[in-house]
Write an enzyme that holds these catalytic residues in place. Sequence first.
Site, short mmCIF file in Angstrom:
data_model
loop_
_atom_site.label_atom_id
_atom_site.label_comp_id
_atom_site.label_asym_id
_atom_site.label_seq_id
_atom_site.Cartn_x
_atom_site.Cartn_y
_atom_site.Cartn_z
N GLY A 103 -17.27 15.32 9.04
CA GLY A 103 -17.68 14.19 8.21
C GLY A 103 -18.87 13.49 8.81
N VAL A 107 -18.12 20.04 18.96
CA VAL A 107 -16.69 20.37 18.86
C VAL A 107 -15.90 19.11 18.49
CG1 VAL A 107 -14.65 21.27 20.05
CG2 VAL A 107 -16.92 22.14 20.64
N LYS A 113 -16.25 26.96 18.47
CA LYS A 113 -15.80 25.75 19.16
C LYS A 113 -14.88 26.08 20.34
CE LYS A 113 -16.42 22.79 15.10
NZ LYS A 113 -15.79 22.32 13.87
N ILE A 141 -14.56 13.38 17.96
CA ILE A 141 -13.63 13.29 19.10
C ILE A 141 -14.38 13.51 20.42
CG2 ILE A 141 -11.55 14.26 20.19
CD1 ILE A 141 -10.83 15.46 17.45
N LYS A 182 -22.87 23.72 16.77
CA LYS A 182 -21.96 24.59 17.54
C LYS A 182 -22.43 26.04 17.60
CE LYS A 182 -20.52 23.56 13.31
NZ LYS A 182 -19.86 22.56 12.52
N GLU A 224 -21.88 16.75 22.49
CA GLU A 224 -20.54 16.21 22.22
C GLU A 224 -20.08 16.49 20.79
OE1 GLU A 224 -18.26 14.35 24.46
OE2 GLU A 224 -17.26 15.30 22.78
N1 HSE Z 1 -17.32 22.42 8.92
C1 HSE Z 1 -16.92 21.83 10.16
C2 HSE Z 1 -15.44 21.46 10.04
C3 HSE Z 1 -17.75 20.62 10.42
O1 HSE Z 1 -14.93 21.46 8.92
O2 HSE Z 1 -14.80 21.20 11.04
C4 HSE Z 1 -17.56 20.00 11.78
O3 HSE Z 1 -17.93 20.89 12.80
#
Ligand code: HSE
Length: 402
Positions: free
Chosen positions: A297, A127, A200, A131, A100, A124
């Site tokens: 994850g 963000v 994001k 999803i 990102k 994809e």
């Molecule tokens: N560190 C980010 C989060 C990872 O916790 O959403 C996924 O972009």
Amino acid sequence: MINIAVLGYGTVGSGVVDVINTNKDIVNKKSGQEINIKYVLDLREFPGDPVMDILTHDYNDILNDPEVEVVAEVMGGVNPAYTFVKSALEAGKSVCTSNKELVAKHGPELIKIAKEHNRNFFFEASVGGGIPIIRPLNTSITADDVMEITGILNGTTNYILTKMSKEGLDFDTVLKEAQDLGYAERNPSADVDGFDACRKIAILTSLAYGKHVDFEDIYTEGITKITDTDFKYANILGTSVKLFGSAVKQDDKYYAYVAPVMIGNNHPLYAVNDVFNAIMVKGNVLGPVMFYGSGAGKLPTASAVVSDIVDAIKHLNDNVEVEWTEEKLSLTDFNESVKKFFVRVKATTELADVQNIFGQVEKIEAGVDGEYAFITDAMSEADFNSKVENLEGFITRIRVQD
Ligand code: HSE
């Protein structure tokens, strides 16, 4: 057979290799080709791991190999990812990334280079983890004027806020858990200070309006000032506190921010807990739509990267148009943005004095020694900030959205 390379064998990179191996038959069938991971790039060694057979420490092995058609960049950070991705696109390879920071900073340029070479730059996984939201915004929600995008866009902070709210755990303990689960960024400040969510929402807003939103223009506040005391009030009020990334179009003005927001139990994002993310998009004719799933994850994020790899293979010599130009989208000063505010003050502050400043607010008590709270009517940030300067005993405030 089609050869690909994976840049980075960390949490997401090892997930990409796992997903391609675990779902080999499915991804080969969907892409119409047998996917062969020819290289994995990482500076480290992985003794005993099958990846050792295809591991390289030299990016030039990948760049100069004409057999590599698709590169998955899952290293994170702007450098050297930017140099690697740009040179891969210029060499006529498609690139899929979960990065990102890279997309928010260099997205329009990389999209342009991919188009010039009739290849694709897909992102994809940048963000909302697993999803699908980039592809729907780019190819599905195309008949609407997007009036609002509001999301819980960071899994780590949502995990922390959920545990603080439901289990009364302290911030540091839960952050450590999120790190152990592979959710957090290498520098967790990116999560807890809101910078990750900021990038994001910048990406989503740029895609929605086709112009570049500079993430540095977005007002960004993290969750480090949210405490268990705030949740005592939230529980009494039947509300919750979530880190929102939001962009709103109103009267041809664009507002964007990242901040913790107190929301009621009828808000569509109220029930989004733990590492889950959700993004609500409101179109002028479509109305609201929601996208929900694991926001961080290893495997969910890798699933999104691999779906991009499949798409890149399906469109090998066919650029999928992404409308996101380098022209800048101007955001309206956040001080003009209007919200209600939840405010905590010391018990020594007279309610009459509060009402002199904020009007007929009601006292909220949550059994916390030495303080009480109230919720204001809707007002601009600038208005709130000037009123609060005159408020004796001010402790803290959280924006409120019904
Ligand atoms: N560190 C980010 C989060 C990872 O916790 O959403 C996924 O972009």
